[in-house]
Scaffold this motif. Structure first.
Motif, PDB file in Angstrom:
ATOM      1  N   SER A  15       0.807  -1.216   0.000  1.00  0.00           N
ATOM      2  CA  SER A  15       0.000   0.000   0.000  1.00  0.00           C
ATOM      3  C   SER A  15       0.845   1.274   0.000  1.00  0.00           C
ATOM      4  O   SER A  15       0.318   2.352  -0.246  1.00  0.00           O
ATOM      5  N   GLN A  16       2.120   1.158   0.275  1.00  0.00           N
ATOM      6  CA  GLN A  16       3.006   2.336   0.327  1.00  0.00           C
ATOM      7  C   GLN A  16       3.599   2.594  -1.054  1.00  0.00           C
ATOM      8  O   GLN A  16       4.056   1.659  -1.715  1.00  0.00           O
ATOM      9  N   PRO A  17       3.638   3.855  -1.504  1.00  0.00           N
ATOM     10  CA  PRO A  17       4.249   4.130  -2.805  1.00  0.00           C
ATOM     11  C   PRO A  17       5.770   4.009  -2.719  1.00  0.00           C
ATOM     12  O   PRO A  17       6.367   4.214  -1.672  1.00  0.00           O
ATOM     13  N   ARG A  18       6.371   3.669  -3.840  1.00  0.00           N
ATOM     14  CA  ARG A  18       7.825   3.556  -3.893  1.00  0.00           C
ATOM     15  C   ARG A  18       8.424   4.966  -3.969  1.00  0.00           C
ATOM     16  O   ARG A  18       7.843   5.872  -4.547  1.00  0.00           O
ATOM     17  N   ASN A  19       9.611   5.102  -3.404  1.00  0.00           N
ATOM     18  CA  ASN A  19      10.310   6.395  -3.443  1.00  0.00           C
ATOM     19  C   ASN A  19      10.905   6.626  -4.830  1.00  0.00           C
ATOM     20  O   ASN A  19      11.526   5.742  -5.411  1.00  0.00           O
ATOM     21  N   GLN A  20      10.703   7.809  -5.364  1.00  0.00           N
ATOM     22  CA  GLN A  20      11.275   8.171  -6.667  1.00  0.00           C
ATOM     23  C   GLN A  20      12.636   8.813  -6.433  1.00  0.00           C
ATOM     24  O   GLN A  20      12.754   9.787  -5.706  1.00  0.00           O
ATOM     25  N   LYS A  21      13.691   8.282  -7.016  1.00  0.00           N
ATOM     26  CA  LYS A  21      15.033   8.847  -6.861  1.00  0.00           C
ATOM     27  C   LYS A  21      15.440   9.665  -8.039  1.00  0.00           C
ATOM     28  O   LYS A  21      15.062   9.597  -9.103  1.00  0.00           O
TER      29      LYS A  21
END
Length: 116
Positions: free
Chosen positions: A110-116
């Motif tokens: 349910s958590q979005p992935r971090n965009q690097k």
């Protein structure tokens, strides 16, 4: 007039009496030939077996009935002692562990992935 269901058009269509009473090409005549043998050996009835082939072990059912019907306050699935307790506790541990694993996986999904 007789009707039958047409599988192609999905509608009722006019038909002859024989086609209406025997749909989908089924024939009313049953074959009188016996089917081919699957196994080569014949089956034996229990009454045909000699008495020497019977079970020679002790009948445990009356003893188990006494054990399970004893009014000692324990649930049936724990009446046989340590093996039942071990099996019960292992099942509960696996169930709780699986529930926790599913909840963690659901939280991570349910958590979005971090965009690097």
């Amino acid at each position: 007039m007789y009707y039958k269901f047409n599988g192609v058009t999905q509608r009722l269509v006019g038909a002859a009496a024989s086609a209406a009473y025997n749909p989908q090409g089924l024939k009313p005549i049953v074959s009188t030939e016996s089917p081919a043998l699957i196994f080569g050996t014949t089956t034996k009835l229990a009454s045909d077996l000699p008495a020497t082939d019977s079970f020679l072990g002790k009948n445990k059912v009356p003893d188990l009935q006494k054990l399970f019907q004893k009014a000692d306050g324990l649930p049936v699935h724990l009446k046989r002692g340590v093996p039942d307790k071990l099996l019960y506790r292992t099942t509960m541990a696996l169930t709780i562990g699986g529930t926790i694993y599913c909840l963690i996986a659901l939280y991570m999904a349910s958590q979005p992935r971090n965009q690097k």
